[in-house]
Motif scaffolding. Structure first.
Motif, PDB file in Angstrom:
ATOM      1  N   LEU A   1      50.805 -11.075  72.362  1.00 55.12           N
ATOM      2  CA  LEU A   1      52.204 -10.715  72.200  1.00 55.12           C
ATOM      3  C   LEU A   1      52.778 -10.111  73.531  1.00 55.12           C
ATOM      4  N   LEU A   2      51.928  -9.075  73.920  1.00 59.21           N
ATOM      5  CA  LEU A   2      52.105  -8.256  74.991  1.00 59.21           C
ATOM      6  C   LEU A   2      52.137  -9.252  76.502  1.00 59.21           C
ATOM      7  N   GLN A   3      51.309 -10.206  76.511  1.00 60.91           N
ATOM      8  CA  GLN A   3      51.360 -10.967  77.399  1.00 60.91           C
ATOM      9  C   GLN A   3      52.856 -11.679  77.471  1.00 60.91           C
ATOM     10  N   VAL A   4      53.011 -12.334  76.308  1.00 59.68           N
ATOM     11  CA  VAL A   4      54.295 -13.230  76.185  1.00 59.68           C
ATOM     12  C   VAL A   4      55.660 -12.333  76.469  1.00 59.68           C
ATOM     13  N   THR A   5      55.675 -11.248  75.788  1.00 56.89           N
ATOM     14  CA  THR A   5      56.946 -10.542  75.900  1.00 56.89           C
ATOM     15  C   THR A   5      57.032  -9.605  77.119  1.00 56.89           C
ATOM     16  N   VAL A   6      55.978  -9.061  77.404  1.00 59.57           N
ATOM     17  CA  VAL A   6      56.077  -8.107  78.611  1.00 59.57           C
ATOM     18  C   VAL A   6      55.677  -8.885  79.947  1.00 59.57           C
ATOM     19  N   PHE A   7      54.486  -9.184  80.065  1.00 58.85           N
ATOM     20  CA  PHE A   7      53.825  -9.468  81.507  1.00 58.85           C
ATOM     21  C   PHE A   7      54.512 -10.855  81.811  1.00 58.85           C
ATOM     22  N   ARG A   8      54.610 -11.915  81.177  1.00 56.32           N
ATOM     23  CA  ARG A   8      55.207 -13.245  81.527  1.00 56.32           C
ATOM     24  C   ARG A   8      56.663 -12.638  82.194  1.00 56.32           C
ATOM     25  N   ARG A   9      57.331 -11.919  81.557  1.00 55.61           N
ATOM     26  CA  ARG A   9      58.905 -11.643  82.020  1.00 55.61           C
ATOM     27  C   ARG A   9      58.799 -10.874  83.224  1.00 55.61           C
ATOM     28  N   LEU A  10      57.626  -9.824  83.300  1.00 53.60           N
ATOM     29  CA  LEU A  10      57.672  -9.122  84.443  1.00 53.60           C
ATOM     30  C   LEU A  10      56.563  -9.424  85.693  1.00 53.60           C
ATOM     31  N   GLU A  11      56.231 -10.633  85.917  1.00 52.10           N
ATOM     32  CA  GLU A  11      55.203 -11.246  86.498  1.00 52.10           C
ATOM     33  C   GLU A  11      55.215 -10.919  87.968  1.00 52.10           C
ATOM     34  N   GLY A  12      54.366 -10.065  88.619  1.00 52.33           N
ATOM     35  CA  GLY A  12      54.523  -9.584  90.048  1.00 52.33           C
ATOM     36  C   GLY A  12      55.339  -8.391  90.158  1.00 52.33           C
ATOM     37  N   GLN A  13      55.802  -7.919  88.933  1.00 56.99           N
ATOM     38  CA  GLN A  13      56.723  -6.836  89.136  1.00 56.99           C
ATOM     39  C   GLN A  13      55.771  -5.411  88.651  1.00 56.99           C
ATOM     40  N   GLU A  14      54.730  -4.755  89.332  1.00 53.77           N
ATOM     41  CA  GLU A  14      53.906  -3.907  89.024  1.00 53.77           C
ATOM     42  C   GLU A  14      54.406  -2.612  88.464  1.00 53.77           C
ATOM     43  N   LEU A  15      55.511  -2.246  88.880  1.00 52.08           N
ATOM     44  CA  LEU A  15      56.062  -0.902  88.546  1.00 52.08           C
ATOM     45  C   LEU A  15      56.783  -0.973  87.503  1.00 52.08           C
TER      46      LEU A  15
ATOM     47  N   ALA B   1      46.712 -28.324  84.435  1.00 50.95           N
ATOM     48  CA  ALA B   1      46.364 -27.180  83.674  1.00 50.95           C
ATOM     49  C   ALA B   1      47.531 -26.337  83.077  1.00 50.95           C
ATOM     50  N   ARG B   2      47.375 -25.893  81.948  1.00 48.29           N
ATOM     51  CA  ARG B   2      48.175 -25.157  81.216  1.00 48.29           C
ATOM     52  C   ARG B   2      47.976 -23.683  81.483  1.00 48.29           C
ATOM     53  N   VAL B   3      48.742 -23.259  82.660  1.00 44.61           N
ATOM     54  CA  VAL B   3      48.222 -21.945  83.185  1.00 44.61           C
ATOM     55  C   VAL B   3      48.701 -20.750  82.071  1.00 44.61           C
ATOM     56  N   GLN B   4      49.822 -20.913  81.525  1.00 40.07           N
ATOM     57  CA  GLN B   4      50.444 -19.992  80.766  1.00 40.07           C
ATOM     58  C   GLN B   4      49.659 -19.702  79.355  1.00 40.07           C
ATOM     59  N   ILE B   5      49.131 -20.799  79.090  1.00 41.09           N
ATOM     60  CA  ILE B   5      48.251 -20.629  77.645  1.00 41.09           C
ATOM     61  C   ILE B   5      46.991 -19.970  77.940  1.00 41.09           C
ATOM     62  N   LEU B   6      46.520 -20.537  79.542  1.00 37.77           N
ATOM     63  CA  LEU B   6      45.211 -19.823  79.791  1.00 37.77           C
ATOM     64  C   LEU B   6      45.356 -18.499  79.945  1.00 37.77           C
TER      65      LEU B   6
ATOM     66  N   VAL C   1      43.119 -15.163  78.032  1.00 34.79           N
ATOM     67  CA  VAL C   1      42.355 -14.377  78.817  1.00 34.79           C
ATOM     68  C   VAL C   1      42.921 -12.895  78.094  1.00 34.79           C
ATOM     69  N   PHE C   2      44.127 -12.909  78.323  1.00 36.65           N
ATOM     70  CA  PHE C   2      44.836 -11.420  77.732  1.00 36.65           C
ATOM     71  C   PHE C   2      44.275 -11.417  76.270  1.00 36.65           C
ATOM     72  N   ALA C   3      44.543 -12.035  75.430  1.00 38.27           N
ATOM     73  CA  ALA C   3      44.118 -11.711  74.086  1.00 38.27           C
ATOM     74  C   ALA C   3      42.681 -11.646  73.845  1.00 38.27           C
ATOM     75  N   PHE C   4      41.781 -12.239  74.686  1.00 34.51           N
ATOM     76  CA  PHE C   4      40.189 -11.954  74.588  1.00 34.51           C
ATOM     77  C   PHE C   4      39.973 -10.640  75.159  1.00 34.51           C
ATOM     78  N   GLY C   5      40.507 -10.123  76.194  1.00 33.15           N
ATOM     79  CA  GLY C   5      40.364  -8.889  76.709  1.00 33.15           C
ATOM     80  C   GLY C   5      40.710  -7.776  75.752  1.00 33.15           C
ATOM     81  N   ALA C   6      42.041  -8.046  75.336  1.00 37.09           N
ATOM     82  CA  ALA C   6      42.380  -6.983  74.243  1.00 37.09           C
ATOM     83  C   ALA C   6      41.409  -6.798  72.908  1.00 37.09           C
ATOM     84  N   GLY C   7      40.856  -8.071  72.489  1.00 35.94           N
ATOM     85  CA  GLY C   7      40.221  -8.093  71.510  1.00 35.94           C
ATOM     86  C   GLY C   7      38.783  -7.555  71.917  1.00 35.94           C
ATOM     87  N   LEU C   8      38.480  -7.596  72.950  1.00 37.14           N
ATOM     88  CA  LEU C   8      37.097  -6.785  73.372  1.00 37.14           C
ATOM     89  C   LEU C   8      37.347  -5.237  73.101  1.00 37.14           C
ATOM     90  N   THR C   9      38.396  -4.829  73.527  1.00 43.85           N
ATOM     91  CA  THR C   9      38.854  -3.578  73.376  1.00 43.85           C
ATOM     92  C   THR C   9      39.124  -2.960  72.200  1.00 43.85           C
TER      93      THR C   9
END
Length: 340
Positions: A121-135, A238-243, A247-255
């Protein structure tokens, strides 16, 4: 691999000799009895060996947290400062599930799935919309972390919670580390917590598995290619966004898993999210962004520094970790295993 070691030995024989001497010294420190004069300077052997083992298990916990952070931050270039919140939230979820079912393994599974969904959810709602905008990513995830931290405080309060270890993992195991000799001449060996050894072994297995996934599989190749040039990877079909979501879900799951493990080895309480976010940042900076091997080395250094510092220099134990980070940044700014 064998050929690489042979070439390195021929080119740098003194390094190989130094490595062998260090290994022999470590073997003596752990396996042999210390002479009285040695103990008068360095303290009792039991204290030293216990501190090293505690450092290794603490480092394994830091690795569980930091490898998810390294995947998200180092590989995907997403600045997720809500990472510590995922750790604490996963720990609380695991505690609630274990309290309801009595199963430690089910609590691990529930924490992984819940935090994986939260990460997606974080990747879809936040990071996809703010890609490349680190601040903006930093500001948004800080806000998300603060809001979720207040919700957790409202639900679970400000007390301490302990995730109970499974019954089969309780007790201690006798290790082949001689610590003393009793009056009858019998050698006394060190006993150590079984659950901590399980966590250490699981972290090693996870690290090897992640390294193989990133460096030796088609999925890992796609992840690395997507980070370097997502447009070109998408052009191959390749379906980059699904990939990236996976990856984001797996990293968050490990956390989330790390939250349950941390609640088992230590405890869960408000403020642990900030502590483990800071630890993850230090581990990734020391080890190198995007490197699983670097995350393991960084977590090992930080865990050992904290535990040995608390035993032998308790007044300055807090500073030891930051001294390591400053030294690495001064000598190798990209981190120990980071790419230039």
């Amino acid at each position: 691999m064998a050929a690489t070691w042979q070439q390195s030995a021929r080119r740098h024989p003194y390094r190989l000799l130094l490595l062998l001497v260090l290994l022999l010294a470590l073997a003596w420190l752990f396996l042999a009895l210390w002479p009285p004069g040695f103990e008068s300077v360095f303290g009792k052997k039991k204290v030293f060996v216990s501190a090293v083992l505690n450092g290794l298990t603490l480092g394994s916990l830091y690795f569980l947290v930091a490898c998810g952070f390294s995947l998200i931050f180092g590989l995907m270039k997403n600045v997720n400062l809500a990472h510590g919140t995922l750790y604490l939230f996963g720990g609380y979820i695991g505690y609630a599930v274990q309290d309801a079912t009595g199963s430690w393994l089910l609590s691990i599974f529930a924490a992984f799935v819940t935090m994986a969904v939260a990460g997606a959810l974080l990747q879809v709602t936040v990071f996809r919309r703010l890609e490349g905008q680190e601040l903006r990513q930093v500001l948004m995830t800080i806000g998300v972390g603060l809001c979720v931290a207040d919700i957790m405080l409202w639900i679970w309060g400000g007390g301490f919670y302990q995730v109970l270890a499974p019954s089969w993992s309780k007790g201690a195991v006798e290790l082949p580390f001689a610590t003393a000799v009793n009056s009858s001449g019998e050698v006394i060996y060190l006993s150590y917590s079984f659950i901590r050894l399980i966590v250490l072994a699981a972290s090693v297995a996870l690290g090897i598995g992640l390294w193989l996934l990133i460096n030796r599989t088609k999925v890992g190749m796609m992840i690395r290619a997507g980070v370097d040039d997502s447009t070109m990877l998408a052009a191959t079909g390749a379906r980059v966004q699904i990939l990236f979501i996976a990856v984001f879900a797996f990293g968050a799951g490990l956390t989330g898993i790390a939250g349950v493990v941390g609640g088992t080895l230590q405890s869960l309480a408000p403020g642990e999210d900030a502590r483990f976010l800071l630890a993850s940042l230090v581990v990734v900076i020391v080890g190198g962004m995007g490197s699983i091997t670097g995350a393991a080395i960084g977590a090992l250094l930080v865990g050992l520094a904290e535990q040995l510092g608390s035993v032998y220099a308790s007044t300055y134990a807090v500073l030891v970790t930051f001294v390591i980070m400053v030294a690495v940044l001064a000598i190798r700014p990209q981190g120990i295993m980071g790419r230039r």
